[in-house]
Design an enzyme around this catalytic site. Structure first.
Site, PDB file in Angstrom:
ATOM      1  N   LYS A   7      -0.805   5.831   5.446  1.00 15.65           N
ATOM      2  CA  LYS A   7       0.007   5.013   4.593  1.00 15.65           C
ATOM      3  C   LYS A   7       1.428   5.638   4.954  1.00 15.65           C
ATOM      4  CE  LYS A   7       1.516   4.388  -0.315  1.00 15.65           C
ATOM      5  NZ  LYS A   7       1.341   4.777  -1.517  1.00 15.65           N
ATOM      6  N   SER A  12      -1.408   3.539  -7.233  1.00 14.25           N
ATOM      7  CA  SER A  12      -1.439   2.966  -5.888  1.00 14.25           C
ATOM      8  C   SER A  12      -2.414   3.042  -5.059  1.00 14.25           C
ATOM      9  CB  SER A  12      -0.171   3.449  -5.457  1.00 14.25           C
ATOM     10  OG  SER A  12       0.876   3.077  -5.756  1.00 14.25           O
ATOM     11  N   SER A  60       1.030   0.559  -4.536  1.00 14.86           N
ATOM     12  CA  SER A  60       1.832   0.520  -3.557  1.00 14.86           C
ATOM     13  C   SER A  60       1.273   0.656  -2.164  1.00 14.86           C
ATOM     14  CB  SER A  60       2.885   1.643  -3.518  1.00 14.86           C
ATOM     15  OG  SER A  60       2.300   2.983  -3.606  1.00 14.86           O
TER      16      SER A  60
HETATM   17  N1  GLN Z   1       3.019   0.698  -9.822  1.00 13.03           N
HETATM   18  C1  GLN Z   1       3.356   2.337  -9.980  1.00 13.03           C
HETATM   19  C2  GLN Z   1       4.872   2.379  -9.988  1.00 13.03           C
HETATM   20  O1  GLN Z   1       5.409   1.528  -9.435  1.00 13.03           O
HETATM   21  C3  GLN Z   1       2.585   3.112  -9.567  1.00 13.03           C
HETATM   22  C4  GLN Z   1       3.011   3.327  -7.895  1.00 13.03           C
HETATM   23  C5  GLN Z   1       2.129   4.417  -7.237  1.00 13.03           C
HETATM   24  O2  GLN Z   1       0.982   4.732  -7.727  1.00 13.03           O
HETATM   25  N2  GLN Z   1       2.873   4.933  -6.336  1.00 13.03           N
HETATM   26  O3  GLN Z   1       5.395   3.149 -10.152  1.00 13.03           O
END
Ligand code: GLN
Length: 486
Positions: free
Chosen positions: A80, A179, A155
């Site tokens: 990532k 995410s 994400s």
């Molecule tokens: N969807 C959540 C956010 O936007 C989690 C994102 C994540 O785990 N990085 O913060």
């Protein structure tokens, strides 16, 4: 015709590499040509490191020839783009880091490199990991290999899609509020978010430091156990990493789950849950029961407050963490008549809309006069959520629940409405607030053919029982072996 190796898991590829039936160079070449052919349509990789990957593959080959391999030697991974990699561009899917080449490796990357893993490149994500769909990427959204009209989730959407589409053997992601687990569920792969502190965050570009964790996305549960074992452990460079010994996560796999108490949180089966997701999750619960587990109804009474508390804490921490991107220390800079104007122009042009929204929200929540009403309140709610889980562990050993309220939405469906997008995180964020481990395992499909995952949660450092339960379900699940026709 040469054999195809690209769809193998770590666990099935590693012994073939060790027996030298196939060479890491051959596997890497095959994956690189798949990436070249398919990445334009799926938009999974932001940066492909062909030369670097082939050089690492040759090194791995030499190491295997000397009989000095580990189970990861010669295994091509996707990383990532939020984990820094020495000499390899790391963008966080943001314009502001578009040309940033880190001078060092994140601890997880360094550990995997030492064990002989190969990095094919850096994969797409929501900008700075803020989002649930990978649509907030400055490089455009990734597309779901099960149906390219649908999002990958996020994400870590690029990581999940790369694993699902066989554009890597396994991938690294990060999970601040879901995410890893949510894109794993949407793309039909396994995604494990470890206990907070289990894996070093050194070199993970910070979003919300008290919630962020690095973890694996894989084709099967055994690979998640293998990668976690390779990555986990105390790191003096991360003051929040836990000085807790790393067990052999492969040991509990295959142990039966007779008598295991599986908690089913009542609050996770409420109004917003899509009936197809509910049916798949209930089916998985029945499978676990059929394997001898005992289902116990559990209440996590503060679930309703999780989204609000999370979006205060995460944005507050983000507003502080992202202050460093000022046009001075990193590449992107937009000029201005004076210093303040230069900061303002750089940050306005360099960050996307969602990142700017969150910096503003977080700054507001932390400002004098509002701190008590928002940040402090949210921290108190966080304690209540953690206590909900502590009470649950007195009645069960793991919890099982849906990951996301719906299968992967269509591209564009949620992104216009940030609040609805935030609400879709309801089943994943409590886990981060409480710091506990969670895994998503494929458990079903919607009628439209989109994958659905089951989430299994455990107490702090309970990865062994989480993996044991996930493995038992995976072996028994009907969906086992189903692959996208992409
Ligand atoms: N969807 C959540 C956010 O936007 C989690 C994102 C994540 O785990 N990085 O913060």
């Amino acid at each position: 015709m040469s054999e195809s190796w690209h769809s193998l898991s770590i666990s099935s590829l590693a012994p073939r590499l060790a027996r030298r039936e196939v060479s890491p160079v051959e596997v890497t070449e095959q994956l690189l040509s798949r990436i070249a052919a398919q990445n334009p349509a799926l938009n999974v990789y932001i940066t492909v490191d062909e030369d670097g990957a082939l050089a690492q593959a040759r090194e791995a080959e030499a190491r295997l020839a000397r009989g000095e391999g580990t189970p990861l030697t010669g295994i091509p991974l996707a990383v990532k783009d939020v984990l820094v990699t020495e000499g390899l561009r790391t963008t966080c899917a943001s314009r502001i880091l578009e040309n940033y080449i880190p001078p060092y490796d994140a601890t997880v990357c360094a550990r995997l490199r030492q064990q002989g893993a190969i990095f094919l490149g850096k994969v797409n994500m929501d900008e700075f990991a803020m989002g649930s769909s990978t649509e907030n990427s400055a490089f455009g959204p990734s597309r779901n290999p099960w149906n390219p009209e649908h999002i990958t989730g996020g994400s870590s959407g690029g990581s999940a899609a790369a694993v699902a589409a066989d554009l890597c053997v396994a991938a690294l992601g990060s999970d601040t509020g879901g995410s890893i687990r949510q894109p794993a569920s949407h793309c039909g792969v396994v995604g494990l978010k470890p206990t907070y502190g289990r894996v070093s965050r050194y070199g993970l570009v910070a979003y919300a430091s008290s919630l962020d964790q690095v973890g694996p996305l894989t084709k099967e549960v055994r690979d998640a156990a293998l990668l976690l074992k390779a990555m986990a452990g105390y790191d003096p460079r991360d003051s929040t990493s836990a000085p807790v010994a790393v067990p052999d996560y492969l040991e509990t796999l295959g142990r039966d789950i007779k008598g295991l108490k599986v908690g089913v949180p009542r609050e996770y089966f409420g109004g917003g849950l899509d009936p197809e997701v509910e049916a798949a999750v209930r089916g998985a619960l029945a499978t676990l029961e059929g394997l001898g587990a005992e289902l116990v109804e559990i209440s996590l009474p503060h679930t309703d407050y999780a989204v609000a508390a999370y979006y205060i804490i995460a944005t507050a921490e983000a507003s502080s963490n992202l202050a460093r991107y000022d046009g001075v220390k990193y590449g992107f800079r937009h000029s201005g008549a004076n210093l303040l104007e230069m900061y303002a122009h750089t940050r306005t042009q360099g960050f996307g809309a969602e990142v700017r929204r969150r910096i503003m929200l977080g700054t507001y929540a932390l400002s004098a006069g509002y701190y008590e009403a928002y940040y402090r309140k949210a921290s108190q709610v966080r304690t209540l959520i953690r206590r909900d889980f502590e009470a649950a562990w007195e009645r069960c050993q793991v919890l099982a629940a849906p990951v996301a309220p719906t299968p992967a939405p269509r591209l564009g469906e949620l992104v216009a409405d940030p609040l609805t997008m935030y609400l879709s995180d309801i089943f994943t964020i409590s886990v981060n607030l409480a710091g506990i481990p969670g895994i998503s395992v494929p458990c079903g499909f919607s009628r439209a053919g989109l994958p659905i995952g089951l989430q299994i949660l455990g107490p702090p450092f309970g990865e062994p029982v989480v993996l044991q339960t996930a493995y038992a379900l995976e072996q028994a699940a009907e969906v086992r072996g189903r692959r996208p026709s992409w």
